[in-house]
Scaffold this motif. Structure first.
Motif, short mmCIF file in Angstrom:
data_model
loop_
_atom_site.label_atom_id
_atom_site.label_comp_id
_atom_site.label_asym_id
_atom_site.label_seq_id
_atom_site.Cartn_x
_atom_site.Cartn_y
_atom_site.Cartn_z
N GLN A 86 0.81 -1.21 0.00
CA GLN A 86 0.00 0.00 0.00
C GLN A 86 0.85 1.27 0.00
O GLN A 86 0.62 2.20 -0.78
N GLN A 87 1.84 1.32 0.86
CA GLN A 87 2.67 2.52 0.96
C GLN A 87 3.40 2.78 -0.35
O GLN A 87 3.50 3.93 -0.81
N ASP A 88 3.90 1.71 -0.99
CA ASP A 88 4.65 1.87 -2.23
C ASP A 88 3.76 2.35 -3.38
O ASP A 88 4.15 3.23 -4.14
N VAL A 89 2.57 1.77 -3.50
CA VAL A 89 1.71 2.17 -4.62
C VAL A 89 1.13 3.56 -4.40
O VAL A 89 0.95 4.32 -5.36
N GLU A 90 0.87 3.90 -3.16
CA GLU A 90 0.37 5.25 -2.89
C GLU A 90 1.45 6.29 -3.17
O GLU A 90 1.14 7.41 -3.61
N ALA A 91 2.72 5.93 -2.95
CA ALA A 91 3.82 6.84 -3.28
C ALA A 91 3.89 7.10 -4.78
O ALA A 91 4.39 8.14 -5.23
N LEU A 92 3.40 6.13 -5.57
CA LEU A 92 3.36 6.28 -7.03
C LEU A 92 2.12 7.04 -7.49
O LEU A 92 1.96 7.30 -8.69
N GLY A 93 1.23 7.37 -6.55
CA GLY A 93 0.03 8.12 -6.89
C GLY A 93 -1.23 7.29 -7.02
O GLY A 93 -2.30 7.82 -7.33
N TYR A 94 -1.13 5.98 -6.75
CA TYR A 94 -2.28 5.09 -6.91
C TYR A 94 -3.19 5.11 -5.68
O TYR A 94 -2.75 5.33 -4.56
N ARG A 95 -4.47 4.84 -5.95
CA ARG A 95 -5.42 4.51 -4.91
C ARG A 95 -5.70 3.01 -5.00
O ARG A 95 -5.71 2.44 -6.08
N ILE A 96 -5.94 2.37 -3.86
CA ILE A 96 -6.40 0.99 -3.84
C ILE A 96 -7.88 1.00 -3.46
O ILE A 96 -8.26 1.53 -2.41
N LEU A 97 -8.70 0.42 -4.32
CA LEU A 97 -10.13 0.31 -4.06
C LEU A 97 -10.50 -1.17 -4.11
O LEU A 97 -10.25 -1.84 -5.11
N ALA A 98 -11.08 -1.69 -3.05
CA ALA A 98 -11.50 -3.09 -2.98
C ALA A 98 -13.02 -3.13 -3.05
O ALA A 98 -13.71 -2.50 -2.24
N ILE A 99 -13.54 -3.88 -4.00
CA ILE A 99 -14.97 -3.88 -4.31
C ILE A 99 -15.52 -5.29 -4.18
O ILE A 99 -14.92 -6.25 -4.68
N SER A 100 -16.66 -5.44 -3.51
CA SER A 100 -17.28 -6.76 -3.36
C SER A 100 -18.80 -6.63 -3.39
O SER A 100 -19.34 -5.52 -3.26
N PRO A 101 -19.50 -7.76 -3.54
CA PRO A 101 -20.96 -7.72 -3.48
C PRO A 101 -21.51 -7.55 -2.06
O PRO A 101 -22.73 -7.45 -1.88
N ASP A 102 -20.66 -7.55 -1.06
CA ASP A 102 -21.11 -7.36 0.32
C ASP A 102 -21.85 -6.03 0.46
O ASP A 102 -21.41 -5.01 -0.08
N ARG A 103 -22.94 -6.04 1.22
CA ARG A 103 -23.61 -4.79 1.53
C ARG A 103 -22.73 -3.99 2.50
O ARG A 103 -21.82 -4.54 3.13
N PRO A 104 -22.96 -2.68 2.63
CA PRO A 104 -22.07 -1.84 3.45
C PRO A 104 -21.85 -2.35 4.86
O PRO A 104 -20.74 -2.24 5.40
N GLU A 105 -22.91 -2.89 5.50
CA GLU A 105 -22.76 -3.39 6.87
C GLU A 105 -21.73 -4.50 6.95
O GLU A 105 -20.98 -4.60 7.94
N LEU A 197 2.36 -4.82 -7.51
CA LEU A 197 3.27 -3.69 -7.34
C LEU A 197 4.15 -3.51 -8.56
O LEU A 197 4.35 -2.38 -9.04
N ALA A 198 4.70 -4.61 -9.08
CA ALA A 198 5.57 -4.53 -10.27
C ALA A 198 4.79 -3.97 -11.46
O ALA A 198 5.31 -3.14 -12.22
N ALA A 199 3.56 -4.41 -11.62
CA ALA A 199 2.73 -3.90 -12.73
C ALA A 199 2.45 -2.42 -12.55
O ALA A 199 2.51 -1.64 -13.52
N ALA A 200 2.14 -2.01 -11.33
CA ALA A 200 1.86 -0.60 -11.06
C ALA A 200 3.08 0.27 -11.37
O ALA A 200 2.95 1.36 -11.95
N LYS A 201 4.25 -0.21 -10.99
CA LYS A 201 5.48 0.54 -11.27
C LYS A 201 5.71 0.67 -12.78
O LYS A 201 6.07 1.74 -13.28
N ALA A 202 5.51 -0.44 -13.50
CA ALA A 202 5.72 -0.42 -14.95
C ALA A 202 4.76 0.53 -15.64
O ALA A 202 5.14 1.27 -16.56
N ILE A 203 3.51 0.54 -15.20
CA ILE A 203 2.50 1.42 -15.79
C ILE A 203 2.84 2.88 -15.49
O ILE A 203 2.70 3.75 -16.35
#
Length: 212
Positions: A86-105, A197-203
């Motif tokens: 997380q720290q490394d990808v955020e330093a590159l400017g990325y956000r991490i968003l995790a999405i699931s079918p779970d309801r908010p609760e 992480l490697a893919a994020a750096k390459a992009i």
């Protein structure tokens, strides 16, 4: 499996599945192609407030992680391991968003259990799963099988006809274009965080070359 296919279709026997539709089984999904624009879909936050994927990405590069739910131990392990990069990808400017079918609760339970530092979003109506081409219907037989394991998918999603995703990771650049895609129909197989992480750096490097 990395996805770079010449068509927006996946042919399996006599079944043709288009991105934007729900498949009948994990093996029949077909993620959207590299180079596609970020789908604009509604989601919900932890507080149950309406939001959109566009607003959550906010014009920044983003790593989108689709997982089955907080009840899935393989998903929880993957979410936990993402904290290592997380720290490394955020330093590159990325956000991490995790999405699931779970309801908010249910998202709140996952967040509290794993002490995650990134954003969890609810897609219980499966709008994003359809748009990314990774959703499949949970039939009565599979629903009963999960109930036998103590997993109530209807309660988790709040939907009478639950939909699950093939676990997937997508990376979009700051221009909203899909640059990386990994999906696997076997929910036990997850892409290592180090590869993400490697893919994020390459992009990020490529984007600097193309947009100095």
């Amino acid at each position: 499996m990395l996805r770079l296919l010449p068509s927006a279709l996946l042919l399996l026997g006599t079944t043709t599945v288009f991105a934007g539709e729900l498949a009948a089984a994990p093996e029949q999904v077909h993620p959207i192609l590299l180079g596609s624009r970020l789908p604009q879909v509604p989601l919900r936050t932890l507080d149950g407030q309406p939001t959109t994927l566009h607003d959550q990405v906010g014009g920044r590069p983003a790593i989108l992680v689709f997982y089955r739910g907080g009840w899935c131990p393989y998903c929880n392990l993957q979410l936990s391991r993402l904290r290592l990069i997380q720290q490394d990808v955020e330093a590159l400017g990325y956000r991490i968003l995790a999405i699931s079918p779970d309801r908010p609760e249910e998202l709140r339970k996952t967040l509290g259990k794993d002490r995650l530092g990134y954003t969890l979003l609810s897609d219980s109506p499966a709008n994003a799963l359809k748009a990314f081409g990774i959703g499949y219907r949970v039939d009565a037989k599979l629903l009963a099988q999960y109930q036998g394991y103590g997993v109530d998918l209807k309660a988790a999603t709040g939907e009478a006809q639950p939909v699950l995703p093939v676990p997937s990771v997508f990376i979009v650049d700051g221009h909203g274009e899909l640059q990386f895609s990994y999906s696997h129909p076997d929910y036990r197989v997850r892409i290592p965080a180090s590869v993400v992480l490697a893919a994020a750096k390459a992009i990020a490097r490529q984007d600097q070359v193309e947009h100095p």
